[in-house]
Design an enzyme around this catalytic site. Structure first.
Site, short mmCIF file in Angstrom:
data_model
loop_
_atom_site.label_atom_id
_atom_site.label_comp_id
_atom_site.label_asym_id
_atom_site.label_seq_id
_atom_site.Cartn_x
_atom_site.Cartn_y
_atom_site.Cartn_z
N HIS A 157 0.76 -1.33 0.01
CA HIS A 157 0.02 0.01 -0.07
C HIS A 157 0.97 1.28 -0.01
O HIS A 157 0.31 2.21 0.29
CB HIS A 157 -1.06 0.00 1.25
CG HIS A 157 -0.30 -0.11 2.49
ND1 HIS A 157 -0.94 -0.68 3.54
CD2 HIS A 157 0.81 0.66 2.95
CE1 HIS A 157 -0.13 -0.39 4.89
NE2 HIS A 157 1.06 0.46 4.24
N HIS A 162 -2.61 4.10 9.84
CA HIS A 162 -1.38 4.63 10.21
C HIS A 162 -1.39 5.74 11.21
O HIS A 162 -1.02 6.86 10.80
CB HIS A 162 -0.57 5.02 8.97
CG HIS A 162 -0.35 3.83 8.10
ND1 HIS A 162 -1.13 3.28 7.29
CD2 HIS A 162 0.86 3.11 7.86
CE1 HIS A 162 -0.51 2.33 6.52
NE2 HIS A 162 0.71 2.30 6.75
N HIS A 185 9.80 -3.96 4.60
CA HIS A 185 10.32 -2.49 4.51
C HIS A 185 10.61 -2.09 6.04
O HIS A 185 9.90 -2.49 6.92
CB HIS A 185 9.54 -1.63 3.84
CG HIS A 185 7.94 -1.25 4.23
ND1 HIS A 185 7.26 -2.43 4.32
CD2 HIS A 185 7.28 -0.25 4.43
CE1 HIS A 185 5.84 -2.02 4.74
NE2 HIS A 185 6.05 -0.59 4.97
N GLU A 217 3.26 -5.80 8.82
CA GLU A 217 2.21 -5.55 7.87
C GLU A 217 1.54 -6.67 7.44
O GLU A 217 0.56 -6.81 7.14
CB GLU A 217 2.17 -4.21 7.09
CG GLU A 217 2.36 -2.76 7.61
CD GLU A 217 2.37 -1.71 6.55
OE1 GLU A 217 2.31 -0.65 6.83
OE2 GLU A 217 2.73 -2.04 5.27
#
Ligand code: DHB
Ligand code: FE
Length: 284
Positions: free
Chosen positions: A12, A59, A197, A244
């Protein structure tokens, strides 16, 4: 009865949304990312879902850090794109499905998963970027997403986060809930976020393509075993934001037990700070 026909998995990265919104998707850097979704856009048109159950993470946008639900289901009639600091993304509002969402909440909570009910919230890049990737650029006023969406937010921002095992079992409970909804609906479940990431600290920029691809292999072939991977392995191998990926196990858990049909698989580095992974699985 409602039925889950397929699941979609995708990263995303917010810069992907910005690239689309600012008309940069034809630049060489971004073209390589969007190329991985050309098949998917056609596939989505042809598969014609009635509802998308979209598992994503907020977030610190809708929930801030004042209160942080582990699992939250959106039961609202609609959701506006959130302002994440640069104004809301110029994309259509998201239409909800309060009836199915309330039914799923009833069934899943009675199945012992403590969901937070959300009657009003804005949705950030965690939800809008996957929609943009799968649907392409949309006119914010006259355009529309292809069908109603039920946002399902998972806390992967503030520790402690839920385990892969719990996420996979929750997917099973969602599957049961959808199957007991008395309307002929074609439902897709999307799992979003990831892949490897890390956005801060000494390891910022970490990418682990080998681990990511093994994750994709195992998500397809042995999701129950993949669900046993502890959260610390995600963080160690895929970076702090790699966690995630536990959200993908919710979508995978919602699929049938029979091996799925792999319709599409894509992996690309780089996109901003993140390895982009994407899968489409259909129930056989
Ligand atoms: C990036 C990735 C994310 O998942 C996110 O939430 C924010 C930024 C990035 O790659 O830049
Ligand atoms: Fe993220």
């Amino acid at each position: 009865m409602a039925r889950i026909t397929a699941s979609v998995y995708t990263s995303h990265v917010p810069a992907i949304g910005a690239a689309l919104d600012q008309g940069k998707s034809d630049e060489p850097y971004w073209r390589k990312v969007f190329a991985g979704y050309e098949f998917s856009r056609q596939w989505l048109k042809e598969s014609r879902p009635d509802v998308i159950f979209l598992v994503y993470n907020d977030h610190a946008t809708a929930f801030s850090l004042d209160f942080i639900p582990t699992f939250a289901i959106g039961t609202a009639a609609g959701y506006a794109p959130a302002d994440e600091g640069w104004g809301p993304r110029p994309v259509p509002k998201v239409t909800g499905h309060p009836e199915l969402a309330s039914h799923i909440a009833q069934s899943v909570i009675q199945d012992d998963f403590d969901l937070t009910i959300v009657n009003r919230m804005d949705v950030d890049h965690g939800l809008t970027v996957p929609l943009s990737l799968m649907c392409g650029a949309q006119d914010p006023v006259h355009g529309a997403w292809p069908c109603p969406v039920i946002p399902f937010a998972v806390n992967v921002v503030q520790y402690p986060v839920p385990s892969g095992r719990r996420c996979f079992a929750l997917g099973r409970a969602i599957r049961k809930a959808v199957a007991s909804y008395d309307a002929d609906l074609n439902v897709q479940v999307w799992g979003t976020g990831g892949m490897s990431h890390q956005l801060q600290g000494p390891r910022a920029g970490l990418i682990n393509a080998e681990w990511d691809n093994r994750f994709l292999d195992r998500l397809i072939a042995e999701p129950d075993k993949l669900a046993e991977v502890p959260h610390i392995e995600y963080v160690r191998e895929a970076g702090s934001e790699g966690i995630e990926l536990v959200m993908w196990l919710i979508a995978r858990g919602a699929m049938s037990d029979a091996p799925p049909r792999v319709r599409h698989r894509f992996y690309h580095v780089p996109a901003s700070n993140t390895a982009v992974g994407h899968l489409i699985l259909e129930n056989a």
